[in-house]
Design a protein around this motif. Structure first.
Motif, short mmCIF file in Angstrom:
data_model
loop_
_atom_site.label_atom_id
_atom_site.label_comp_id
_atom_site.label_asym_id
_atom_site.label_seq_id
_atom_site.Cartn_x
_atom_site.Cartn_y
_atom_site.Cartn_z
N TYR A 1 -3.82 3.53 -0.27
CA TYR A 1 -4.08 3.60 -1.71
C TYR A 1 -5.31 4.47 -1.99
O TYR A 1 -5.36 5.21 -2.98
CB TYR A 1 -4.27 2.18 -2.25
CG TYR A 1 -4.28 2.07 -3.76
CD1 TYR A 1 -3.26 2.63 -4.53
CD2 TYR A 1 -5.32 1.41 -4.42
CE1 TYR A 1 -3.27 2.53 -5.90
CE2 TYR A 1 -5.33 1.31 -5.81
CZ TYR A 1 -4.31 1.87 -6.54
OH TYR A 1 -4.32 1.78 -7.91
N THR A 2 -6.33 4.40 -1.11
CA THR A 2 -7.51 5.25 -1.26
C THR A 2 -7.11 6.71 -1.17
O THR A 2 -7.53 7.55 -1.98
CB THR A 2 -8.54 4.96 -0.15
OG1 THR A 2 -8.67 3.56 0.05
CG2 THR A 2 -9.89 5.57 -0.50
N ILE A 3 -6.28 7.03 -0.17
CA ILE A 3 -5.86 8.42 0.05
C ILE A 3 -5.10 8.96 -1.16
O ILE A 3 -5.36 10.08 -1.62
CB ILE A 3 -4.98 8.53 1.32
CG1 ILE A 3 -5.79 8.17 2.57
CG2 ILE A 3 -4.38 9.92 1.44
CD1 ILE A 3 -6.87 9.16 2.93
N THR A 4 -4.16 8.17 -1.68
CA THR A 4 -3.38 8.65 -2.83
C THR A 4 -4.28 8.89 -4.05
O THR A 4 -4.08 9.85 -4.79
CB THR A 4 -2.26 7.66 -3.20
OG1 THR A 4 -2.83 6.37 -3.47
CG2 THR A 4 -1.24 7.53 -2.09
N ASN A 5 -5.29 8.03 -4.23
CA ASN A 5 -6.18 8.18 -5.39
C ASN A 5 -7.10 9.39 -5.25
O ASN A 5 -7.33 10.12 -6.22
CB ASN A 5 -7.01 6.91 -5.60
CG ASN A 5 -6.29 5.89 -6.45
OD1 ASN A 5 -6.22 6.01 -7.67
ND2 ASN A 5 -5.70 4.90 -5.80
#
Length: 782
Positions: A143-147
């Motif tokens: 989720y961090t990467i996508t954000n």
């Protein structure tokens, strides 16, 4: 006292709180809160976290923070709950303070802050925070990467996005569909089309979002066929798929296709159009000025129960305005006043009223709006400028400075255009100061506007200084503006030198640049140089001549007395000569007293423009000068019969913010007695210096003394005298005139400049004359 452990009663209370969140039952939650305190369970982390979460989810932020602050023990979940409350609701500064105070952070903490920065469009800070997260050796989640990839896409931070791509692969997220979609989106929005295609080709699993990104990418690049091919391959489409096609068609001018795609969606899909679908469809109707299609969509909106405010309402307003139904548009504005009006809708309704020649209703709407951003203020200013209401544009700009948002470069460029048309040096200085304060002075459009306003107000030195501050840019418009300014001020050699420098450093001239440099050659009689540049324009830069270029060449030959060459150029033109072409030839005939060719030019000019008073007057004056009084009288009689009125000469000067206008023999000015007394004194003194009045320019059979009095009281002489009376010694006088300066005034002003020891700048209908120490910048070639 020990901390109670979770118990069945704790689980019960937590479940009730969770149920209360779903039902948004605040009373039930508060009841559980009371029970927790009475039971002594408020010392436990588990229940207090549940209670904090309840208050956050029911948007009771003060209560949530109070529960958090009173917790005797907090874990990372406690901190993350409050952190998320602030970050998700735009309170990023408070969120950052909480984040800084956290004794321990987990990946959720960092991701929450990244998401918070993204929500308020501070994408650079989100990327910086991610870098700090890696520095702190905190492993990012999927989720961090996508954000953070979303941050890179919005910020067009391609180099950082590539590094995050490598990190995602190392962490094993490369095959994850959400991460792959985010990578695809990042590369697409950052302009790296080839890598986007590689990522898409390597994806083993693709979902609707994947295909939607590719459709959007193809549409953004104008690859409409590829977008359609991708769309047709999709087995299942969502509203985003249809909207990408409809919006893409609309944005690329394929408005019929946009409406056809909407019809297909309604036929083939069970999906209902949303506000984006309908907004794009209404935009297509606006562009096509298709009122019937627009009304059909409006009917659908009403039947489907759509709220016709916000984005959809704005699209409706724009559609009706562009389709000529500005009254209906205004009704929608008044109905939805509280929701605000966006710039597209406001500009459309403004344009609608401007087409009707009535800007007042648009101003009434503008005044009624509660939230007016910089774009709306600018649109109103531009509306006034385009309608020739420069004074109103200046008035609303001043209101914006006092009560509105800070003007941006577009605002300043628009108001500079108004000041340029007013030739107001004071307005130009005022706007220049505002541009310096706001930092917009370095904008290309503002710099170009300042060059124009200073040049048209007669301050060529200030125009030069502004140009020096922006000329490091290879911007054609800036260089062209300066070349045009120099040409207009009679500084032809400087204009040509700047043009040659422009070519030397590789800046490509456009058709306006060539108009400016050809005009410069004409103003100083450089016929061969002008012919060389004309050939260069056609043969080297492949610019097809427009009427303005032809007029410059006619002027080039005519001013130099090469009237037959001017005539031959007109005959050889591949297009029919326009009014300006014949007018230029006629004026040259007047200067060189070629009556035969003047008759031809006047005849052709009047055939194109029967009401052209200048043609009648010039020919009548030439007949009078040759003593052919009967022909002169006949022309003046024709003018009277046809209702053609000669434009009256007037001159004006601005003193302390007030414009003073003078006509010939003006007797209305409050200082007329002082003016006439001083001009009589000046007249005697310049005659003693050697000035001989050009009484031949008075084409009436009158006594010499009467002719001199007529000449003495020409409007520019009265304006200059008024300026001498009301300005400090040694300051520059700037006079504006609506017609060309006559021979006598031109000669007299040279003597006056030497007599009073001042520079006198006169702008007539064609150029600027800088009089200093008995000389004029035009060098008598005018």
């Amino acid at each position: 006292m020990g901390v109670p452990s979770p118990s069945p009663i704790s689980d019960l209370y937590a479940n009730v709180l969770q149920t209360s969140i779903k039902s948004q039952d605040l009373l039930a939650g508060k009841y559980i809160h009371a029970k927790i305190i009475k039971s002594g369970l408020h010392l436990g982390v588990f229940l207090m976290n549940s209670l904090t979460n309840f208050y956050v989810k029911t948007e009771r932020f003060v209560d949530a923070r109070q529960v958090f602050d009173e917790m005797p023990v907090k874990n990372v979940f406690s901190w993350n709950t409050v952190l998320s409350m602030y970050a998700k609701h735009g309170m990023i500064e408070t969120a950052h303070r909480v984040f800084s105070d956290m004794p321990e952070r987990d990946p959720v903490s960092w991701t929450t802050m990244i998401l918070g920065f993204n929500r308020i469009c501070q994408f650079g800070k989100a990327i910086q925070l991610f870098s700090s997260m890696i520095t702190h050796r905190m492993a990012p989640t999927q989720y961090t990467i996508t954000n953070v990839l979303a941050s890179c896409a919005a910020h067009e931070a391609l180099s950082i996005g590539r590094k995050i791509h490598s990190l995602a692969v190392k962490l094993g997220f490369g095959g994850c569909v959400p991460v792959a979609n985010s990578l695809l989106n990042m590369y697409a929005k950052s302009g790296d089309v080839s890598t986007a295609n590689i990522v898409f080709g390597r994806m083993k699993l693709k979902n609707k979002s994947t295909c939607n990104v590719m459709i959007s990418l193809h549409m953004n690049l104008g690859q409409i066929d590829l977008a359609l091919a991708q769309f047709e391959k999709m087995e299942e489409r969502d509203i985003v798929s249809w909207n990408s096609m409809i919006t893409g068609y609309n944005q690329h001018g394929h408005d019929f296709e946009a409406l056809n795609m909407l019809s297909r969606m309604l036929r083939e899909s069970s999906l209902q159009p949303d506000k984006f679908t309908l907004g794009s469809a209404l935009s297509a109707c606006s562009n096509l000025e298709s009122l019937n299609h627009g009304k059909e969509i409006h009917t659908y909106l009403i039947k489907a129960g759509f709220n016709t405010s916000g984005a959809v309402g704005n699209a409706l307003i724009a559609m009706y305005s562009k389709s000529g139904q500005v009254g209906v548009a205004r009704t929608i504005v008044e109905k939805n006043k509280s929701t605000g009006l966006n710039v597209i809708a406001f500009t459309a309704i403004l344009d609608g009223y401007l087409k009707l020649g009535d800007v007042t209703p648009a101003r009434e709407i503008f005044n009624s709006l509660m939230d007016r951003d910089v774009v709306l203020w600018t649109a109103m200013i531009v509306g006034y400028v385009q309608n020739g209401l420069s004074n109103d544009a200046v008035e609303i700009f001043r209101a914006m400075i006092n009560e509105g948002p800070r003007p941006n470069s577009y605002t300043l460029a628009a108001i500079l255009s108004a000041s340029s048309s007013l030739a107001s040096l004071n307005h130009g200085k005022e706007i220049h100061a505002s541009a310096i304060r706001t930092g917009e002075v370095y904008s290309v459009s503002v710099g170009n506007g300042l060059i124009n306003v200073y040049a048209k107000a007669g301050n060529i030195d200030s125009a030069r200084r502004v140009f020096v501050s922006v000329c490091y840019r290879t911007d054609t418009v800036s260089w062209t503006s300066m070349i045009a300014a120099l040409a207009q001020h009679g500084l032809g050699e400087d204009a040509i030198e700047l043009f040659d420098k422009m070519l030397a450093i590789g800046i490509k001239p456009d058709h306006i640049t060539y108009v400016s440099v050809l005009s410069a050659c004409a103003n100083i009689g450089l016929v061969e140089r002008g012919q060389k540049y004309y050939g260069m324009m056609v043969n080297v830069h492949r610019i097809e001549p427009i009427p303005s270029h032809y007029v410059c060449m006619i002027d080039l030959f005519g001013r130099a007395g090469l009237l037959e060459e001017a005539r031959k150029f007109i005959e050889d033109m591949p297009v029919d000569p326009d009014i300006a072409a014949w007018a230029s030839l006629l004026l040259s005939c007047k200067v060189y007293k070629n009556l035969e060719l003047a008759e031809l030019a006047a005849e052709r000019l009047l055939a194109l423009d029967p009401g052209n008073s200048g043609a009648y007057s010039t020919l009548a004056n030439m007949y009078s000068a040759c003593g052919r009084w009967e022909k002169a009288a006949r022309i003046r009689k024709t003018m009277k019969e046809r209702g053609v009125k000669k434009e009256q000469g007037s001159s004006w000067v601005q003193i302390k913010g007030t414009v003073h206008v003078f006509g010939a023999n003006d007797s209305l000015h409050p200082q007329k007695d002082e003016i006439y007394k001083l001009i009589a004194k000046i007249w005697r003194e310049i005659k003693e210096m050697g000035f001989i009045p050009d009484t031949d320019t008075v084409l009436h059979d009158l006594e010499e003394e009467v002719k001199e009095q007529i000449l003495r009281h020409h409007s520019e002489k009265l304006a200059i005298t008024f300026g001498l009376l009301n300005t400090p010694k040694g300051t520059t006088l700037r006079i504006m005139k609506n017609l060309r300066v006559c021979n006598d005034c031109h000669l007299a002003i040279k003597y006056i400049s030497k007599l009073v020891g001042r520079e006198i700048i006169v702008r007539d209908s064609t150029r600027f004359h800088h009089f200093r120490d008995g000389l004029c910048s035009c060098r008598e070639f005018w």
